[in-house]
Structure formats: C-alpha cells, structure tokens
Design a protein around this motif. Sequence first.
Motif, PDB file in Angstrom:
ATOM      1  N   THR A 204      81.719 107.195  52.257  1.00 28.41           N
ATOM      2  CA  THR A 204      81.420 108.614  52.051  1.00 28.41           C
ATOM      3  C   THR A 204      82.702 109.413  51.845  1.00 28.41           C
ATOM      4  O   THR A 204      82.793 110.257  50.937  1.00 28.41           O
ATOM      5  N   ARG A 207      84.174 108.498  48.463  1.00 32.68           N
ATOM      6  CA  ARG A 207      83.395 109.078  47.375  1.00 32.68           C
ATOM      7  C   ARG A 207      83.720 110.562  47.194  1.00 32.68           C
ATOM      8  O   ARG A 207      83.921 111.027  46.066  1.00 32.68           O
ATOM      9  N   THR A 208      83.776 111.298  48.277  1.00 28.45           N
ATOM     10  CA  THR A 208      84.070 112.731  48.184  1.00 28.45           C
ATOM     11  C   THR A 208      85.463 112.969  47.613  1.00 28.45           C
ATOM     12  O   THR A 208      85.656 113.787  46.700  1.00 28.45           O
TER      13      THR A 208
END
Length: 277
Positions: A204, A207-208
């Motif tokens: 996560t 990805r950000t």
Amino acid sequence: MTGLHRTAMAPVLWLVMTLTLALPSWAGSTAADLSRTLKLDEIVGILHAEGMDYAASIERDMLPGRGGQLWDRTVERLYDQGTMRTGLEAALARDMEHEQIAAAEAFFGTEQGQSILTLENAARAAMADSDIEEVARAAYADAREAGDDRIEMIDRFVSANDLVERNVAGALSSNFQFFRGLVDGGAMTMSEQDIIADVWSQETEIRTDTEEWLYAFLMMAYQPLSDDTMQAYIAFSETSAGRALNGALFDGFEAVYRDISYGLGLAAAQAMLSSDL
C-alpha cells in the motif's frame, strides 16, 4: 518510451501520425537501432546515477562505517552501464517482432519523438533532486484537485501502459530480491514465505508513493507537449508496437533490477558479517 520503471523503491515512456507510410524507411531496423533511437545510453546513465545515490543510502542506513572500498567496487559492478544497456537491448530483441521494432523506430525517430524522449530524460534527471521532486509532487496534487485537463490525458496514458501496476510489481520484486540477498548472505534468517509477507506488507505504501511520483514525473515531462501530441502518444501506446515496446522495456528493467537488488542484498550481508568478525 514506454516502460517506466522505478527501482527498489526505485522508470521510460513514449506517434501514430502517418505511421504506416513511414514504416518502409525503418523496415530494416534492429533492436540495436531502436536502442540508439530511444537514447538508452542516456537513460542508463541517469539510472546509474540514481543507483549510486540509492546504494549510498543503503550504506548510510544499514552499514555505517562498514561498507568501504569493497562496497563501492561491488556497487559499481552491479550498476555497470554496459551490462544494464545490454539487458534492456536484449529484451527489445527478444520480445518485439521486426514490424514492431520498425513501427517504434518510425515513431521515435521523428523530430517530435526525439523531443518527447529528451523531455522524459530531463524530467527523470531533475527528479533526482529531492527539492524538485517535492515541487513536482505538489504541482501534481494541485492539478489533480483543480481538475486540470492534462491530468485526464495522463490518466489515459498511464492506463494504456499499465504504468502503476507494472511499477508497483517492479518495486515489490526488487525489494524481495534485496531481502533474498540478505538471507543468502547470512545476515538474517527468513523463509521465502516470510520475505513475501514482509514485502507484501509494504504494498500500500509503495503503491501510493509510486503513483504520486509517477504522475509528478509525467506532469513535469509532458507539460510542454501539445494536446495533439499527447493524443498521438496515447494512440501509439495502444498499438501492437506500443504495447510490445512497453512490455519489453518493463521485462528488461525487471531482469536488470532483479540482479542488482539481489547483489546489493548479498553485498550488504557480507559487509555486515565482516564487520562482526
């Protein structure tokens, strides 16, 4: 040029105007010709500089006072520019058909295509400066909030080339290989399943960060391009040649950074253990 890759935590992106008519003059093009047209030497030089900075951060954070000349020599060998370029060129030759190479040559061999590559490389080099990167990220956030029309076009470009998913996968793969190197070098004890779980727990966050960096880079690189040029670029990305080029470059980058990341982990483990003797 499609195939943007950000390595270990750590990309290359890229007319359909009169493409069919232009093909005959490029019909004999080879992967080596395409490599020169895509300015791969210049790209590899930029990636080499990024690698030196990344390796320095590993030494600073994980090997304070332990790296020394052996670490420096290992890093230079792993980020050898000739080896990196050969890996990328081999992927072009392996993954692209002759007609696809010719079509990519016809696109990027034009004055407009060369201008796109120049803008991409300049933006990539500029983003190595943390202050410039911060400004670029803020400019992207402002443009997204304001509903800037260019954002919609970049959304389409990113989607056509599957840039977010491919870059996230590349970053996770690089991190996995780095941990493997640490384990195989004896610096830590983890099963492969443990490594996968640890790496996947970062998905996560990666990805950000990847999406923000990617859009900041693309906004900076393509700001000077007209809407017509952006439309043509998107159209090329959706052709067989555009998809093949994108896939070949991502495959090439993945292979290059898989070896580099594993080698860095192995070298870091050796430095850790030698300092404990």
